[in-house]
Enzyme design. Structure first.
Site, PDB file in Angstrom:
ATOM      1  N   GLY A 239       0.828  -1.206   0.000  1.00 35.92           N
ATOM      2  CA  GLY A 239       0.000   0.000   0.000  1.00 35.92           C
ATOM      3  C   GLY A 239       0.859   1.253   0.000  1.00 35.92           C
ATOM      4  O   GLY A 239       0.644   2.156  -0.780  1.00 35.92           O
ATOM      5  N   GLN A 598      11.440  -4.703   5.862  1.00 37.96           N
ATOM      6  CA  GLN A 598      10.901  -3.342   5.785  1.00 37.96           C
ATOM      7  C   GLN A 598      11.995  -2.328   5.465  1.00 37.96           C
ATOM      8  O   GLN A 598      11.810  -1.432   4.645  1.00 37.96           O
ATOM      9  CB  GLN A 598      10.245  -2.968   7.114  1.00 37.96           C
ATOM     10  CG  GLN A 598       8.896  -3.616   7.321  1.00 37.96           C
ATOM     11  CD  GLN A 598       7.918  -3.188   6.263  1.00 37.96           C
ATOM     12  OE1 GLN A 598       7.586  -2.020   6.133  1.00 37.96           O
ATOM     13  NE2 GLN A 598       7.472  -4.119   5.459  1.00 37.96           N
ATOM     14  N   LYS A 661      10.276   1.107  17.787  1.00 41.84           N
ATOM     15  CA  LYS A 661       9.903   2.281  16.996  1.00 41.84           C
ATOM     16  C   LYS A 661       9.478   1.787  15.614  1.00 41.84           C
ATOM     17  O   LYS A 661       9.868   0.701  15.199  1.00 41.84           O
ATOM     18  CB  LYS A 661      11.085   3.234  16.874  1.00 41.84           C
ATOM     19  CG  LYS A 661      11.554   3.840  18.209  1.00 41.84           C
ATOM     20  CD  LYS A 661      12.781   4.719  18.027  1.00 41.84           C
ATOM     21  CE  LYS A 661      13.222   5.343  19.345  1.00 41.84           C
ATOM     22  NZ  LYS A 661      14.476   6.131  19.191  1.00 41.84           N
ATOM     23  N   GLU A 665       8.777   3.133   7.374  1.00 42.34           N
ATOM     24  CA  GLU A 665       9.037   4.279   6.510  1.00 42.34           C
ATOM     25  C   GLU A 665      10.460   4.812   6.590  1.00 42.34           C
ATOM     26  O   GLU A 665      10.975   5.381   5.629  1.00 42.34           O
ATOM     27  CB  GLU A 665       8.014   5.380   6.824  1.00 42.34           C
ATOM     28  CG  GLU A 665       6.639   4.920   6.377  1.00 42.34           C
ATOM     29  CD  GLU A 665       5.495   5.792   6.839  1.00 42.34           C
ATOM     30  OE1 GLU A 665       5.029   6.592   6.030  1.00 42.34           O
ATOM     31  OE2 GLU A 665       5.049   5.649   7.992  1.00 42.34           O
TER      32      GLU A 665
HETATM   33 MO1  MOS Z   1       2.320   5.356   5.232  1.00 42.34          MO
HETATM   34  S1  MOS Z   1       2.490   6.786   3.747  1.00 42.34           S
HETATM   35  O1  MOS Z   1       2.006   6.376   6.561  1.00 42.34           O
HETATM   36  O2  MOS Z   1       0.986   4.430   4.850  1.00 42.34           O
END
Ligand code: MOS
Length: 705
Positions: A239, A598, A661, A665
């Site tokens: 996503g 990730q 944490k 991202e």
């Molecule tokens: Mo991420 S852009 O916070 O799904």
């Protein structure tokens, strides 16, 4: 039970619990959810970027065998207005952007729907459109806040005066491109409208990052009690944020299901349509000024940002956030200005704000390092703040310097020649670069709840309406539950991805594990307090995570240091990245296998931002012309020979009960700057715009002088 079991559950290298189902094709993604007598939707999209629909002739489409209905702005059911302009599908004749839904065909098969959609004739009264972003526009405006609700501008001290009097300074403009999320699974909705009564209910099988978020929005748009909308989403094929909030296609599918009174409607977005209406990352223009003493100690930082939004709905990316918090400097400024254009509304894309917002400052820091004759790592260490420059709060933990030092050692940084354009290997210039990463620890205490029930034989069921986009949530939440209940991993039956389960926040902002895990831990502990270690079958406890107040006292961020090696061909300007290495400080790593995945995924996407991804918005036509994966290149294995992600041991007792944490991202933050800095070190050509294409380095002859 024993400590040893607990130690095994959290932090263990568990394989994904959903792995077998996925690789054997038995994990139902949204499109594969079995419904009886499905019908298929294909949209008709506007071919103009601005204007009005004057007439729709659907006769040829409806004449086709198998067509069930054609929805238009003139016949579609009415929706609530004023809740979310992006979701007001087919509610007026107005065209806001090219690619907007202006009609939809529903048919017995996807093929008939698609053919019929091509036969719908749409007439427009066209107006001139404007999709050109520039920092010189005279209609740039200041939004009231930037996402999700940060102040638009920030000012401490007087950065302009600091700049005028600076011993060393950098001033330059940097740009990042418009980019579109392309998860492996394009967005899909299956809408089942039950009953044409006064109290209809709706079931959605949707590829979403948040079932409850989705359910709330759909309920609001259709004026349904939220309890009447069920959203089911056990498996999602990626996503990156584009599935974080509902987009217009979901509403279109529900409108069709409502119209068909009982026939389920399937709407699988095509790859090309992914470039129209599910959001994208705004391009940014960032004007940076750094002021420093001769030793590189910063006295001023400013970042003045220009980005775009849509005329019909505002989305204000928080690009200035990293500049506010990353380095110490007494004089600081950030501003955000928007151009409202005739484009689809931007949306979330992995590390919105931090990702584009670290590119410019981290390249500027490389430029400052050179201006001061200081190693880029040393420069960053010299500007390490003692407390958060933005809020003044102490950090719950900050190990950026440890990441830089550990990364330098692993990468072999110290063998680097200090001067740019000083290493050649055959026809290739070779260079290395470094940049910092940061991402906040976002928390929403109280917004997620979990339920624990005992099923006998030592087995527990743990339920929460969380989402797993492929990140590993199924697995890590099972580990957290096993740890909190003090049982083994295999004794936990996990349930996620359904609004029938306790309320959960969206899988966004790298906050899923924090929010859902906190709820699971608290519920498990209360279950034990109430029922002890020997519960009866059927014993159950449901609770939300409470607020520990730590976020009021501490600034909470994850950090990282990224290193890149690049090779640039002297004759063609071809840029290769043989090596990326990142070291991260992300609290406690709960599962090294899924965590590494990730971080490596984020870094790979950062490489993609640095060298490949750009949505080419044709100003004459008003749409993204390279709208497929043939022309919008995302890296393949050959583009990414070696990506290493490491982490340091970090103990942070404040972030959440697990000590973790977010990791979804931060991997993409700073990667593009590290690569741009390495390109400079290889070639001596400073590129301030991503993606970096061959011609950018060829403007300066790369051969021997
Ligand atoms: Mo991420 S852009 O916070 O799904």
């Amino acid at each position: 039970m024993s400590q040893s079991l607990r130690a095994r559950a959290l932090g263990a290298d568990h394989e994904r619990v959903d792995g077998w189902a996925k690789v054997t094709g038995t994990a139902p993604y949204a499109y594969e959810q079995p419904v009886s007598q499905p019908s298929y939707l294909h949209p008709v999209q506007s071919t103009v970027a601005r204007g009005r629909v004057t007439e729709i002739d659907a006769r040829a489409a409806t004449a086709l065998d198998g067509v069930l209905t054609v929805l238009t702005p003139f016949n579609a059911p009415r929706l609530r207005r004023g809740y979310d302009a992006e979701l007001e599908v087919l509610q007026s004749d107005e065209v806001w952007f090219r690619g907007q839904f202006v009609a939809a065909v529903v048919a017995e098969t996807p093929e008939v729907a698609r053919q019929a959609a091509s036969l719908v004739r749409v007439h427009y009264k066209t107006s001139p459109h404007d999709v050109a972003l520039s920092a010189n526009r005279d209609d740039l405006y200041k939004p009231e806040s930037v996402n999700p609700s940060y102040p638009t501008d920030s000012l401490t001290g007087d950065p302009d005066t600091a700049f005028e009097g600076a011993a060393r300074a950098v001033e330059a403009t940097y740009t990042t491109a418009m980019t579109h999320n392309n998860p492996m699974e394009p967005h899909t909705t299956v809408a089942v409208w039950h009953g044409d009564t006064d109290e209809p209910t709706l079931t959605l099988y949707d590829s979403t990052q948040g079932v409850h978020t989705m359910g709330e929005a759909v309920a609001a748009m259709f004026d349904l009690d939220p309890g009447r909308v069920r959203v089911v989403s056990p498996y999602v094929g990626g996503g990156f944020g584009s599935k974080g909030t509902p987009h217009a296609h979901v509403i279109l599918a529900v409108l069709a299901a409502q119209r068909l009174k009982g026939r389920p409607v399937k709407f699988a977005v095509t790859r090309q349509q992914m470039f129209s209406f599910v959001g994208y990352r705004t391009p940014t223009i960032q004007r940076i000024r750094l002021s420093a003493g001769v030793d590189g100690t910063l006295t001023g930082i400013s970042n003045d940002i220009v980005e775009l939004t849509a005329r019909y709905k505002e989305f204000a990316e928080q690009t200035g956030m990293p500049t506010r918090t990353m380095y110490a400097a007494q004089n600081r400024r950030t501003t955000h200005r928007l151009a409202a254009l005739d484009v689809a509304v931007p949306s979330w894309m992995r590390a919105p704000g931090e990702c584009p917002g670290m590119f410019a400052p981290e390249v500027a820091m490389d430029e400052l390092a050179e201006a001061c004759g200081v190693d880029p790592i040393e420069l960053r260490i010299r500007n390490e703040p003692e407390s958060d420059p933005d809020t003044g709060k102490p950090y719950s933990s900050r190990n950026f310097v440890a990441c830089l030092r550990d990364g330098a050692q692993r990468f072999g940084w110290h063998a680097r020649p200090p001067l740019a354009r000083s290493r050649r290997d055959g026809d290739w210039w070779v260079g290395t670069g470094v940049a910092g990463s940061t991402y906040p620890v976002l928390r929403k205490p109280g917004a997620s709840a979990a339920s624990v029930s005992y099923h006998g034989d030592g087995r527990y069921e743990v339920s929460i309406g969380a989402a797993d986009l492929g990140t590993g949530a199924w697995t890590v939440l099972t580990q957290i539950a096993a740890d909190a209940l003090d049982v083994s991993f295999s004794d936990i039956g996990m349930r996620i991805g359904d609004t029938d389960l306790p309320m959960a926040t969206v899988a966004g902002g790298s906050s899923g594990t924090t929010n859902w895990g906190s709820a699971i831990v608290e519920t498990a502990h209360r279950f034990r307090e109430k029922y002890g270690d020997d519960p009866d079958v059927g014993d159950e406890y449901t609770a939300a995570a409470s607020d520990d107040g730590h976020a009021d006292r501490f600034a909470m961020h994850a950090y990282g240091a990224q290193f890149a090696e690049v090779r640039v061909n002297m004759d063609t300007g071809e840029i290769r990245v043989p090596r990326l290495l990142g070291v991260f400080a992300v609290g406690r790593v709960l599962n090294p296998r899924t965590a590494r995945s990730q971080l490596v995924g984020g870094m790979t996407m950062g490489l993609s931002m640095a060298l490949h991804e750009t949505s080419v918005l044709d100003e004459r036509l008003g749409f993204v012309v390279n709208h497929d994966l043939a022309e919008y290149h995302i890296p393949t294995c050959a583009d990414v020979p070696s990506v290493e992600a490491h982490w340091i041991t970090e103990d942070d007792p404040y972030v959440n009960p697990m000590g973790s944490k977010g990791i979804g991202e931060i991997g993409i933050v700073g990667t593009a700057a590290a690569i741009a800095n390495a390109v400079y070190h290889a070639t001596g050509v400073r590129v301030r715009d991503v993606p970096i294409k061959n011609d950018a380095v060829l403007l300066t002859p790369l051969g021997e002088e």
